[in-house]
Design an enzyme around this catalytic site. Sequence first.
Site, mmCIF file in Angstrom:
data_model
loop_
_atom_site.group_PDB
_atom_site.id
_atom_site.type_symbol
_atom_site.label_atom_id
_atom_site.label_comp_id
_atom_site.label_asym_id
_atom_site.label_seq_id
_atom_site.Cartn_x
_atom_site.Cartn_y
_atom_site.Cartn_z
ATOM 1 N N SER A 203 0.924 -1.330 0.048
ATOM 2 C CA SER A 203 0.165 0.075 -0.091
ATOM 3 C C SER A 203 0.887 1.268 0.136
ATOM 4 C CB SER A 203 -1.192 -0.245 1.308
ATOM 5 O OG SER A 203 -1.922 0.882 1.048
ATOM 6 N N HIS A 337 -6.748 -6.339 1.377
ATOM 7 C CA HIS A 337 -5.932 -5.670 1.008
ATOM 8 C C HIS A 337 -4.449 -6.006 1.836
ATOM 9 C CE1 HIS A 337 -3.661 -2.138 -0.233
ATOM 10 N NE2 HIS A 337 -3.795 -1.336 0.788
#
Length: 388
Positions: A203, A337
Amino acid sequence: MAMLGAVEHSGAACRDPALPALAALPATAALPDPFVMADGQRLTRKADWACRRHEVSRQLQAYELGEKPAPVPGSVSGKLDGKTLTVTVSTGGRSISFNANVQLPSTGQAPYPAVIGIGRSFLNNAELLARGVAVIDFPNNDIADQQNGSSRNKGKFFELHPEAQGTGALVAWAWGVSRLVDALAQGAAPAIDARHLGVTGCSRNGKGALMAGALDERIALTIPQESGSGGSAAWRVSDAQKVAGQNVQTLRQIVTENVWFRSSFGEFSEAAARLPYDHHQVLALVAPRGLLVIENTAMEWLGNQSAWVSALAAREAWVALGVADGMGASQFSHPDHCRLPAEQSPEVLAFVDRFLKGTPAKTDIVRTDGKFAVDRQRWMPWSTPALK
């Protein structure tokens, strides 16, 4: 052509490109041609790639990141105490120290290759350790804070370089990783093989991993994971996704979220097409070293289609250099994620085996489970040379 650099930046002696102000930059709708030098000359030789890298690196730092300071010779030292490697950097009468956690494998033989995780590694670390690969946690928030927009100029990087006000956190982290590499190269952790280092992150920290690998040629393998906008995705393609009605993070939005980029980058909020580069060229700064781009097609916000187009365009640099299988791109849809799916783990291990362990592995990996129609004429209207 050497796959791994002996120095942080081999193009330091190359000519700097012109860096016009925003108003003087022409708008280019397509992804810029990575094989044309700033003076308009088209690349024909592999030997010129270092200077092309230098040009893109200078543009990237000037417009987007902020400057990555070069260390004063002899200004970096390191000391290992148990699992804690303390790196000390001094300049201008100032000094800072930061701690990196070092986890050694219980198999294999020292010195071990190592993966540096920005913040920490979100790969399957148990598999890495079982393969004889060490895992090092890099304290990026200690170097440059990234809580929100109020984090600007906070962290040890700015304590050491007060003149760098406005510099983005991503390049500050890249600077810190390079100082960690300096310490490892000096033998501060004798059990670590400083010639076989990888860097990863997920990320926002995946954006940092890309910049660390792009700006330090001593890093053998770079694995940005779900890094999205500001990472593997291209600003221009993300804008196109947004125009098409998708919920995608764009340049105009990301500069309001945090301090990852230099404070002046916001002037490109409505003018991404005026950047003389895009992130396919940032990915290509890693060439000819190893790069594996891991993305998640389920995360539209990260610019799933943009990251795919960007990776395909970037891979042409490895094609031109005659090492196409040195760059891989893998997209797989999953809901979590920053969790590495089992489907992508073998791909990670293949790149680790080849670039960190030096064992043969199949790294010709270019796949997505997204049904993306790639308009190459729109985004890549240029041709790829076979560099000699």
